[in-house]
Design a protein around this motif. Sequence first.
Motif, PDB file in Angstrom:
ATOM      1  N   THR A   1      -9.076   3.584   9.405  1.00 25.71           N
ATOM      2  CA  THR A   1      -7.955   2.739   9.821  1.00 25.71           C
ATOM      3  C   THR A   1      -6.694   3.011   9.014  1.00 25.71           C
ATOM      4  OG1 THR A   1      -8.628   1.000   8.278  1.00 25.71           O
ATOM      5  CG2 THR A   1      -9.526   0.916  10.523  1.00 25.71           C
ATOM      6  N   GLN A   2      -6.719   4.021   8.152  1.00 23.90           N
ATOM      7  CA  GLN A   2      -5.579   4.255   7.276  1.00 23.90           C
ATOM      8  C   GLN A   2      -4.286   4.511   8.051  1.00 23.90           C
ATOM      9  OE1 GLN A   2      -3.807   3.982   3.992  1.00 23.90           O
ATOM     10  NE2 GLN A   2      -5.998   4.142   3.716  1.00 23.90           N
ATOM     11  N   LEU A   3      -4.401   5.226   9.182  1.00 32.17           N
ATOM     12  CA  LEU A   3      -3.202   5.546   9.946  1.00 32.17           C
ATOM     13  C   LEU A   3      -2.660   4.351  10.702  1.00 32.17           C
ATOM     14  CD1 LEU A   3      -4.070   9.059  11.416  1.00 32.17           C
ATOM     15  CD2 LEU A   3      -2.443   8.535   9.588  1.00 32.17           C
ATOM     16  N   ARG A   4      -3.421   3.263  10.776  1.00 27.05           N
ATOM     17  CA  ARG A   4      -3.015   2.121  11.579  1.00 27.05           C
ATOM     18  C   ARG A   4      -2.263   1.084  10.765  1.00 27.05           C
ATOM     19  NH1 ARG A   4      -8.782   1.189  14.761  1.00 27.05           N
ATOM     20  NH2 ARG A   4      -8.902   3.265  15.683  1.00 27.05           N
ATOM     21  N   ARG A   5      -1.917   1.382   9.560  1.00 30.22           N
ATOM     22  CA  ARG A   5      -1.196   0.415   8.751  1.00 30.22           C
ATOM     23  C   ARG A   5       0.171   0.119   9.366  1.00 30.22           C
ATOM     24  NH1 ARG A   5      -0.321   2.940   3.406  1.00 30.22           N
ATOM     25  NH2 ARG A   5      -0.269   4.809   4.684  1.00 30.22           N
ATOM     26  N   GLY A   6       0.651  -1.097   9.155  1.00 23.29           N
ATOM     27  CA  GLY A   6       1.969  -1.492   9.657  1.00 23.29           C
ATOM     28  C   GLY A   6       2.120  -2.990   9.575  1.00 23.29           C
ATOM     29  N   VAL A   7       3.274  -3.473  10.013  1.00 23.86           N
ATOM     30  CA  VAL A   7       3.554  -4.908   9.938  1.00 23.86           C
ATOM     31  C   VAL A   7       3.408  -5.594  11.285  1.00 23.86           C
ATOM     32  CG1 VAL A   7       5.090  -4.640   7.981  1.00 23.86           C
ATOM     33  CG2 VAL A   7       6.020  -4.495  10.296  1.00 23.86           C
TER      34      VAL A   7
ATOM     35  N   LEU B   1       5.046  11.374   3.689  1.00 24.91           N
ATOM     36  CA  LEU B   1       4.421  10.550   4.715  1.00 24.91           C
ATOM     37  C   LEU B   1       4.617   9.064   4.437  1.00 24.91           C
ATOM     38  CD1 LEU B   1       1.029  12.408   5.394  1.00 24.91           C
ATOM     39  CD2 LEU B   1       3.101  12.393   6.792  1.00 24.91           C
ATOM     40  N   GLU B   2       4.414   8.661   3.175  1.00 23.10           N
ATOM     41  CA  GLU B   2       4.571   7.247   2.857  1.00 23.10           C
ATOM     42  C   GLU B   2       6.025   6.800   2.985  1.00 23.10           C
ATOM     43  OE1 GLU B   2       2.275   5.260   2.638  1.00 23.10           O
ATOM     44  OE2 GLU B   2       0.527   6.520   2.292  1.00 23.10           O
ATOM     45  N   ALA B   3       6.962   7.683   2.616  1.00 27.38           N
ATOM     46  CA  ALA B   3       8.380   7.345   2.770  1.00 27.38           C
ATOM     47  C   ALA B   3       8.737   7.192   4.244  1.00 27.38           C
ATOM     48  CB  ALA B   3       9.245   8.415   2.112  1.00 27.38           C
ATOM     49  N   GLN B   4       8.191   8.094   5.092  1.00 29.69           N
ATOM     50  CA  GLN B   4       8.434   7.972   6.525  1.00 29.69           C
ATOM     51  C   GLN B   4       7.822   6.688   7.081  1.00 29.69           C
ATOM     52  OE1 GLN B   4       6.781  11.610   8.063  1.00 29.69           O
ATOM     53  NE2 GLN B   4       8.675  12.787   7.764  1.00 29.69           N
ATOM     54  N   HIS B   5       6.625   6.367   6.574  1.00 30.20           N
ATOM     55  CA  HIS B   5       5.972   5.135   7.023  1.00 30.20           C
ATOM     56  C   HIS B   5       6.795   3.906   6.639  1.00 30.20           C
ATOM     57  CE1 HIS B   5       2.797   2.459   8.202  1.00 30.20           C
ATOM     58  NE2 HIS B   5       2.667   1.979   6.974  1.00 30.20           N
ATOM     59  N   LEU B   6       7.291   3.860   5.415  1.00 29.79           N
ATOM     60  CA  LEU B   6       8.139   2.749   4.977  1.00 29.79           C
ATOM     61  C   LEU B   6       9.421   2.678   5.789  1.00 29.79           C
ATOM     62  CD1 LEU B   6       7.848   2.779   1.078  1.00 29.79           C
ATOM     63  CD2 LEU B   6       7.161   0.943   2.628  1.00 29.79           C
ATOM     64  N   ASN B   7      10.014   3.840   6.046  1.00 29.93           N
ATOM     65  CA  ASN B   7      11.257   3.869   6.822  1.00 29.93           C
ATOM     66  C   ASN B   7      11.021   3.358   8.235  1.00 29.93           C
ATOM     67  OD1 ASN B   7      14.128   4.872   7.311  1.00 29.93           O
ATOM     68  ND2 ASN B   7      12.984   6.044   8.834  1.00 29.93           N
ATOM     69  N   ARG B   8       9.868   3.725   8.793  1.00 30.59           N
ATOM     70  CA  ARG B   8       9.567   3.287  10.156  1.00 30.59           C
ATOM     71  C   ARG B   8       9.366   1.773  10.207  1.00 30.59           C
ATOM     72  NH1 ARG B   8       8.260   6.160  14.352  1.00 30.59           N
ATOM     73  NH2 ARG B   8       7.264   5.169  16.136  1.00 30.59           N
TER      74      ARG B   8
ATOM     75  N   THR C   1       0.809  -1.222   0.000  1.00 31.39           N
ATOM     76  CA  THR C   1       0.000   0.000   0.000  1.00 31.39           C
ATOM     77  C   THR C   1       0.841   1.271   0.000  1.00 31.39           C
ATOM     78  OG1 THR C   1      -1.818  -1.154   1.087  1.00 31.39           O
ATOM     79  CG2 THR C   1      -1.793   1.240   1.255  1.00 31.39           C
ATOM     80  N   PRO C   2       1.809   1.428   0.914  1.00 38.00           N
ATOM     81  CA  PRO C   2       2.621   2.654   0.858  1.00 38.00           C
ATOM     82  C   PRO C   2       3.420   2.776  -0.430  1.00 38.00           C
ATOM     83  CG  PRO C   2       3.503   1.118   2.468  1.00 38.00           C
ATOM     84  CD  PRO C   2       2.163   0.600   2.076  1.00 38.00           C
ATOM     85  N   LEU C   3       3.895   1.676  -0.977  1.00 35.53           N
ATOM     86  CA  LEU C   3       4.612   1.758  -2.250  1.00 35.53           C
ATOM     87  C   LEU C   3       3.691   2.199  -3.376  1.00 35.53           C
ATOM     88  CD1 LEU C   3       6.910  -1.410  -2.129  1.00 35.53           C
ATOM     89  CD2 LEU C   3       7.627   0.981  -2.090  1.00 35.53           C
ATOM     90  N   ALA C   4       2.453   1.695  -3.347  1.00 37.91           N
ATOM     91  CA  ALA C   4       1.492   2.118  -4.372  1.00 37.91           C
ATOM     92  C   ALA C   4       1.190   3.597  -4.248  1.00 37.91           C
ATOM     93  CB  ALA C   4       0.213   1.289  -4.240  1.00 37.91           C
ATOM     94  N   ASN C   5       1.018   4.068  -3.004  1.00 33.61           N
ATOM     95  CA  ASN C   5       0.760   5.499  -2.813  1.00 33.61           C
ATOM     96  C   ASN C   5       1.957   6.340  -3.256  1.00 33.61           C
ATOM     97  OD1 ASN C   5      -1.747   4.885  -1.774  1.00 33.61           O
ATOM     98  ND2 ASN C   5      -1.049   4.924   0.364  1.00 33.61           N
TER      99      ASN C   5
ATOM    100  N   ARG D   1       6.665  15.752  16.974  1.00 34.04           N
ATOM    101  CA  ARG D   1       6.035  17.018  16.580  1.00 34.04           C
ATOM    102  C   ARG D   1       6.303  17.359  15.124  1.00 34.04           C
ATOM    103  NH1 ARG D   1       7.625  19.523  22.416  1.00 34.04           N
ATOM    104  NH2 ARG D   1       5.623  19.078  23.451  1.00 34.04           N
ATOM    105  N   LEU D   2       7.400  16.803  14.588  1.00 34.43           N
ATOM    106  CA  LEU D   2       7.618  16.983  13.151  1.00 34.43           C
ATOM    107  C   LEU D   2       6.599  16.186  12.343  1.00 34.43           C
ATOM    108  CD1 LEU D   2      11.524  16.864  12.854  1.00 34.43           C
ATOM    109  CD2 LEU D   2      10.029  18.845  12.559  1.00 34.43           C
ATOM    110  N   ARG D   3       6.241  14.999  12.814  1.00 30.35           N
ATOM    111  CA  ARG D   3       5.278  14.168  12.089  1.00 30.35           C
ATOM    112  C   ARG D   3       3.840  14.569  12.380  1.00 30.35           C
ATOM    113  NH1 ARG D   3       8.677  10.052  14.232  1.00 30.35           N
ATOM    114  NH2 ARG D   3       7.002   9.422  15.662  1.00 30.35           N
ATOM    115  N   TYR D   4       3.560  14.949  13.638  1.00 32.31           N
ATOM    116  CA  TYR D   4       2.185  15.271  14.041  1.00 32.31           C
ATOM    117  C   TYR D   4       2.190  16.620  14.772  1.00 32.31           C
ATOM    118  CZ  TYR D   4       1.964  10.214  13.362  1.00 32.31           C
ATOM    119  OH  TYR D   4       2.076   8.953  12.852  1.00 32.31           O
ATOM    120  N   PRO D   5       2.324  17.715  14.047  1.00 35.83           N
ATOM    121  CA  PRO D   5       2.424  19.024  14.707  1.00 35.83           C
ATOM    122  C   PRO D   5       1.139  19.437  15.428  1.00 35.83           C
ATOM    123  CG  PRO D   5       2.263  19.270  12.322  1.00 35.83           C
ATOM    124  CD  PRO D   5       2.436  17.828  12.581  1.00 35.83           C
TER     125      PRO D   5
END
Length: 522
Positions: A467-473, A326-333, A293-297, A370-374
């Motif tokens: 639930t979009q923000l809850r994506r992860g492994v 955001l998607e790059a940060q999500h993948l990195n995380r 999903t993040p790669l597609a976005n 705060r950088l991600r969620y100001p």
Amino acid sequence: MSQPNRHLVPKLEVRWPGVAIWLSAWALLWACDGVLNLGNLALLLVLASAMASMWLSATASVVLSALSVLGFNWWFVPPRFTFHVHLHQDLLLLVTMLGVSVMVSYLMARLRLAAQRESQHAQAAQQLRALSEQFRENMDLPTQGHLLQSVLQTSVRGTVSVLLLRELAALSTSPAASLLIGHPNAQDTQGLWACVKQFAAMGPGTGRYENQSTLFLPLRGQSCAWGAVALHGVSWPALTAFTRHTVQQMCDVLGLEIERAHTLQQAQHAKEEAQSQSLRNTLLTSISHDYRTPLANLMGAASAIHDQGALLSAQQITDLAHTVLLEAQHLNRMTTNTLQLARLDAAPWQVHKDWESLQEVVGAVLSKTRLRYPQRQIDVVLPAGLPLIFCDAMLLVQLLDNLVENAIKYSPDESLIQLHAQRQGDTIEVRVIDQGPGIPDAWKDKVFQAFERIHPQAAQADASDETQLRRGVGVGLAVCQAIAKVHGAKIWIQDTQPHGATVCVAWPVDVQPEMNSPSSEV
């Protein structure tokens, strides 16, 4: 280790009590002559025969008993100083005394020999147990080989050479992988290898190659030999069958110990390989599913900017760039957590600890958050005077960052996130509190397992906005638990009233370092 008795026949220095008993009995006979009748005097000889047999051999006991009957007939039975017997009752007395004395002497001697054999077996069993414990305490193969060599040389009073196999492959492919202890000649070296290959003893008393002057014994495991020993310069006629058997058992103890260590090593290797394979499979499954999903976005937003950049407004380009970020940060995380979990689960893994201030660690976590969620409101309570924590600062930052990230993901945007710390006895307890839906009791332990998610539908490509923000492994809390484990900390989940979840981490407080006072020199 003491050596078992070589012979069951008593030595001269241990026979003197039997001889003393017979002499005392005869002295008592002369003293009681004329006082007691023949029947009572005969009982003295029977008693002496039974008592002396405890120290004399079976042959000596029987011979002395027969001689005592003849002597009793000569000196005490009328007519004296002849072997003639006039009365039938005296003849019956002599025959009965002879039969009883011989039988008692023989039985007592056999009983003593059986007791000696039992003592030898008990002593040998004790030696084998002690040897087995020494092998277990000294897992190094050369040390075990030298220990066996020393014990055998003491037992057989000869020269011993030991051949040990580091692995079974050494038998057929790599002789250099074997270990040779001692200085055998070329012929004995060949005999050692032949003994290992044939898995049988060779040499004197074995029925195989009897003309050899060296005895070869295998170090037997369950199905193969893990080495062999060569016994040189031993007086084989003087070596009893019991000693040969005991020496073979000593060799077998080492053979079984080597096989056990080899089996444990193979089992550990297989376990590590299975864990590694399982982790690789899980990572591949996770990457193929949760990274889609993040790669597609990312690809969609980047493609739109690349292909339609001239047609898009500045605000649209900014929104697409924000999506890419955001998607790059999500993948990195997700990648960082997954790789960190793999490193922490690998053994051994060194953690570089130092004395860190919890205030500085929390400050680093808040800066990233705060950088991600100001827009999110985070309430931090850190009492003054908290002790330093002996930890890996980067891992502690990642642990708290994961907890705050989860609290933000699983709580409404307008709700308050709380990060509180306080000292509780010998620990510093850090709590991350949210006002989300909470975690069911059945999942409070399960969420710390890798790739376990309460809401697996959040990772689907068609995840809803809710639930979009809850994506992860599903590795965030697993990483937190792994980090806590390597630091000796404890992590658990409690309910927040009226709703929500509280993740607690109890960090141990170690002895604080001494602070160097500033110099007073000007």
